[in-house]
Write a protein that holds these residues in place. Structure first.
Motif, PDB file in Angstrom:
ATOM      1  N   LYS A  15      25.691  78.378  43.095  1.00 21.46           N
ATOM      2  CA  LYS A  15      26.438  79.599  43.845  1.00 21.46           C
ATOM      3  C   LYS A  15      25.537  80.108  44.881  1.00 21.46           C
ATOM      4  O   LYS A  15      24.346  80.089  44.885  1.00 21.46           O
ATOM      5  CB  LYS A  15      26.821  80.462  42.698  1.00 21.46           C
ATOM      6  N   ALA A  57      24.337  83.111  45.792  1.00 18.81           N
ATOM      7  CA  ALA A  57      23.342  83.955  45.252  1.00 18.81           C
ATOM      8  C   ALA A  57      22.155  83.134  44.671  1.00 18.81           C
ATOM      9  O   ALA A  57      21.346  83.492  44.806  1.00 18.81           O
ATOM     10  CB  ALA A  57      23.962  84.981  44.500  1.00 18.81           C
ATOM     11  N   ASP A  58      22.608  82.283  43.740  1.00 17.30           N
ATOM     12  CA  ASP A  58      21.666  81.406  42.851  1.00 17.30           C
ATOM     13  C   ASP A  58      20.884  80.689  43.770  1.00 17.30           C
ATOM     14  O   ASP A  58      19.478  80.447  43.659  1.00 17.30           O
ATOM     15  CB  ASP A  58      22.314  80.811  41.778  1.00 17.30           C
ATOM     16  N   ALA A  71      26.004  94.104  46.191  1.00 15.40           N
ATOM     17  CA  ALA A  71      26.157  93.102  44.928  1.00 15.40           C
ATOM     18  C   ALA A  71      25.476  91.942  44.969  1.00 15.40           C
ATOM     19  O   ALA A  71      24.747  91.418  43.993  1.00 15.40           O
ATOM     20  CB  ALA A  71      27.572  93.018  44.242  1.00 15.40           C
ATOM     21  N   SER A  77      22.462  90.003  43.151  1.00 16.46           N
ATOM     22  CA  SER A  77      22.561  88.763  42.469  1.00 16.46           C
ATOM     23  C   SER A  77      21.385  87.809  42.894  1.00 16.46           C
ATOM     24  O   SER A  77      20.949  86.943  42.281  1.00 16.46           O
ATOM     25  CB  SER A  77      23.817  88.133  42.843  1.00 16.46           C
ATOM     26  N   LYS A  79      18.323  88.698  41.105  1.00 19.17           N
ATOM     27  CA  LYS A  79      18.400  88.407  39.754  1.00 19.17           C
ATOM     28  C   LYS A  79      18.048  86.909  39.493  1.00 19.17           C
ATOM     29  O   LYS A  79      17.161  86.572  38.645  1.00 19.17           O
ATOM     30  CB  LYS A  79      19.834  88.302  39.020  1.00 19.17           C
ATOM     31  N   SER A  80      18.520  86.068  40.430  1.00 22.03           N
ATOM     32  CA  SER A  80      18.125  84.628  40.380  1.00 22.03           C
ATOM     33  C   SER A  80      16.672  84.562  40.464  1.00 22.03           C
ATOM     34  O   SER A  80      15.883  83.560  39.968  1.00 22.03           O
ATOM     35  CB  SER A  80      19.140  83.808  41.417  1.00 22.03           C
TER      36      SER A  80
END
Length: 284
Positions: free
Chosen positions: A206, A208-209, A240, A244, A247-248
């Motif tokens: 994805k 964001a990842d 957001a 994200s 976070k990744s």
């Protein structure tokens, strides 16, 4: 100057003929091509055989299928192809994709650039994609960066930076390391390279990842990674998306995933990014 051209190919039966035909049409003839058939299950091997059977400049090797992840898969295939050759037999090392169409003077123009400019370490053209029947500039990077599908390295610069890295972000890491070693990365804008398909269309990761992992494997420290993440979030106008990406990135840090660059190379990359930030954002 003699070219060694490595082309990783995975299920490229529809695109690869255009790439190999464009190489056969080159005005500059002194090159060897190694097509790395990376676990293809379509007709890629038959396409390759057509060229290896009729043109001694074309060779191939077959690999087992590997997981399709950005960066690492294609570089692993490239390295396997490179290992079949004696690098000392060549002056220019190329990593080309299996879905590009090169103008007929591509190799000739690149060779002239290297021969006439001893400090050039990495040279390439600009990518164009088809839209509504016309070929337009891809625009996914600035016009001073040689994109991954059409890299050409002077052998000495390639050896000096210890080759390309089997990691996400390899096609930015190379340029930064070369610059640190005193080599120049040069885009020749008159060379229009046609890209047949959109990059990343077959990745399962994805967005964001992807960015979080990209910033981690690029070796960015937390501050620069957060700044880079905020820039991507601003493009999409999504808070957001920023969280994200972070976070990744933090997941990679917590797992202490292996980097393919040394501590010194991390320092070089972070310094380069910090200098860019000061120049573009802080006007320093």
């Amino acid at each position: 100057m003699r070219f060694l051209i490595i082309i990783p190919a995975h299920n490229e039966e529809n695109n690869l003929p255009f790439t190999l035909d464009s190489l056969q049409r080159q005005s500059f003839k002194d090159f060897k091509v190694v097509v790395v058939n990376d676990g293809s299950i379509d007709g890629t091997s038959e396409v390759i055989r057509k060229y290896t059977d009729s043109d001694s400049r074309f060779e191939t090797i077959d690999l087992q299928k590997s997981v399709h992840q950005p960066g690492s898969k294609v570089v692993n295939a490239f390295k396997n192809g490179l290992n079949t050759q004696n690098i000392e037999d060549f002056e220019i090392i190329c990593k080309f994709d299996a879905d590009v169409i090169l103008p007929e003077n591509y190799l000739e123009t690149v060779e002239n650039a290297f021969r006439n400019n001893p400090k050039y370490g990495l040279v390439g053209g600009l990518l164009y994609v088809e839209k509504d029947g016309e070929w337009i500039y891809e625009g996914n990077s600035n016009k001073h960066h040689v994109r991954g599908p059409m890299k050409a390295y002077r052998k000495e610069s390639f050896i000096g930076m210890k080759g390309i890295r089997e990691t996400l972000g390899w096609d930015n890491i190379d340029a930064i390391l070369l610059e640190n070693l005193g080599w120049k990365e040069v885009v020749l804008p008159e060379l229009h390279v046609k890209l047949i398909k959109v990059k990343g269309a077959d990745y399962t990761i994805k967005p964001a990842d992807y960015y979080g992992r990209y910033f981690y494997f690029l070796g960015l420290n937390r501050f620069l990674a957060y700044i880079a993440s905020s820039k991507e979030a601003m493009k999409s106008k999504s808070a957001a998306f920023f969280f994200s990406i972070i976070k990744s990135y933090e997941n990679c840090r917590s797992q202490n995933l292996e980097l393919k660059i040394s501590k010194e190379e991390q320092r070089v990359i972070n310094n380069q990014r910090w200098n860019m930030l000061k120049k573009k954002w802080l006007k320093m």
